[in-house]
Design a protein around this motif. Sequence first.
Motif, mmCIF file in Angstrom:
data_model
loop_
_atom_site.group_PDB
_atom_site.id
_atom_site.type_symbol
_atom_site.label_atom_id
_atom_site.label_comp_id
_atom_site.label_asym_id
_atom_site.label_seq_id
_atom_site.Cartn_x
_atom_site.Cartn_y
_atom_site.Cartn_z
ATOM 1 N N MET A 1 28.270 71.132 30.927
ATOM 2 C CA MET A 1 28.725 70.817 32.264
ATOM 3 C C MET A 1 29.821 71.795 32.656
ATOM 4 S SD MET A 1 30.917 67.327 31.568
ATOM 5 C CE MET A 1 29.993 66.988 30.093
ATOM 6 N N GLN A 2 29.656 72.370 33.809
ATOM 7 C CA GLN A 2 30.586 73.376 34.304
ATOM 8 C C GLN A 2 31.657 72.742 35.197
ATOM 9 O OE1 GLN A 2 30.829 76.694 33.666
ATOM 10 N NE2 GLN A 2 29.221 76.387 32.153
ATOM 11 N N PRO A 3 32.909 73.196 35.071
ATOM 12 C CA PRO A 3 33.939 72.698 35.990
ATOM 13 C C PRO A 3 33.665 73.197 37.403
ATOM 14 C CG PRO A 3 34.851 74.333 34.461
ATOM 15 C CD PRO A 3 33.425 74.120 34.072
ATOM 16 N N ILE A 4 34.070 72.379 38.401
ATOM 17 C CA ILE A 4 33.892 72.789 39.795
ATOM 18 C C ILE A 4 35.236 73.002 40.484
ATOM 19 C CG2 ILE A 4 31.625 71.702 39.986
ATOM 20 C CD1 ILE A 4 32.956 69.425 41.543
ATOM 21 N N MET A 5 36.325 72.741 39.770
ATOM 22 C CA MET A 5 37.663 73.013 40.291
ATOM 23 C C MET A 5 38.367 73.997 39.357
ATOM 24 S SD MET A 5 39.115 69.303 41.550
ATOM 25 C CE MET A 5 40.534 69.979 42.427
ATOM 26 N N THR A 6 39.198 74.850 39.951
ATOM 27 C CA THR A 6 39.968 75.805 39.167
ATOM 28 C C THR A 6 41.293 75.183 38.738
ATOM 29 O OG1 THR A 6 41.143 76.721 41.055
ATOM 30 C CG2 THR A 6 38.984 77.713 40.498
ATOM 31 N N VAL A 7 41.983 75.853 37.845
ATOM 32 C CA VAL A 7 43.311 75.423 37.412
ATOM 33 C C VAL A 7 44.236 75.304 38.617
ATOM 34 C CG1 VAL A 7 45.361 76.165 36.110
ATOM 35 C CG2 VAL A 7 43.084 76.301 35.056
ATOM 36 N N ALA A 8 44.233 76.318 39.488
ATOM 37 C CA ALA A 8 45.110 76.314 40.669
ATOM 38 C C ALA A 8 44.775 75.163 41.606
ATOM 39 C CB ALA A 8 45.011 77.646 41.405
ATOM 40 N N GLU A 9 43.497 74.880 41.815
ATOM 41 C CA GLU A 9 43.093 73.778 42.695
ATOM 42 C C GLU A 9 43.539 72.423 42.146
ATOM 43 O OE1 GLU A 9 39.015 75.665 44.659
ATOM 44 O OE2 GLU A 9 38.907 74.662 42.701
ATOM 45 N N ILE A 10 43.419 72.237 40.836
ATOM 46 C CA ILE A 10 43.815 70.959 40.240
ATOM 47 C C ILE A 10 45.334 70.800 40.300
ATOM 48 C CG2 ILE A 10 43.808 69.523 38.167
ATOM 49 C CD1 ILE A 10 41.213 71.045 37.367
ATOM 50 N N ASN A 11 46.071 71.853 39.983
ATOM 51 C CA ASN A 11 47.535 71.768 40.072
ATOM 52 C C ASN A 11 47.974 71.446 41.493
ATOM 53 O OD1 ASN A 11 48.597 72.122 37.411
ATOM 54 N ND2 ASN A 11 48.007 74.269 37.507
ATOM 55 N N ARG A 12 47.352 72.060 42.470
ATOM 56 C CA ARG A 12 47.680 71.794 43.883
ATOM 57 C C ARG A 12 47.355 70.340 44.240
ATOM 58 N NH1 ARG A 12 46.248 76.339 45.482
ATOM 59 N NH2 ARG A 12 44.031 75.962 45.652
ATOM 60 N N PHE A 13 46.212 69.836 43.798
ATOM 61 C CA PHE A 13 45.816 68.450 44.051
ATOM 62 C C PHE A 13 46.822 67.474 43.447
ATOM 63 C CE2 PHE A 13 43.567 64.601 42.644
ATOM 64 C CZ PHE A 13 43.121 64.118 43.851
#
Length: 154
Positions: A1-13
């Motif tokens: 399963m591939q992630p659909i969010m990046t590190v930067a997107e998750i930190n921002r969220f």
Amino acid sequence: MQPIMTVAEINRFLETDFPQLGGKDGGYLVVDVAPGTAVLRLLAGSQHLRPGGTVSGPTLFALADVAAYVAILAHIGPVALAVTTNLSINFLRKPEPGALFGRARILKLGKRLAVVEVAITPDDEADTVAHAVATYSIPPRPTDATDLPGTLIP
């Protein structure tokens, strides 16, 4: 399963939807996402210590919980209402203040439930200080306007 969010997107969220974590100022930072996994770093400082100078159990519990949540978000997208339904933790060694990593691995990712294993390690990964398994409930996603809250069905 591939992630659909990046590190930067998750930190921002996390910074916008969960400011109570304190983001980088609270010591939490997502440092990696990969297929089926995510890594969350906590810089455990004086606010995370119990008497005797060791990192507190509630701090380790929170790190495990947030790391599991991050792994799930990375793979399903920004679903704020995914909630913990169970978390079991074993405290294995006395952690010292400093960098601790919640290394989350998704064991099951279904439509309604996810199960994630989290190993908490110090900076050097030498010894696991705590091990947790978390189950999360994933809310159904609206498929069209009739599924949205507050929408009247004709």
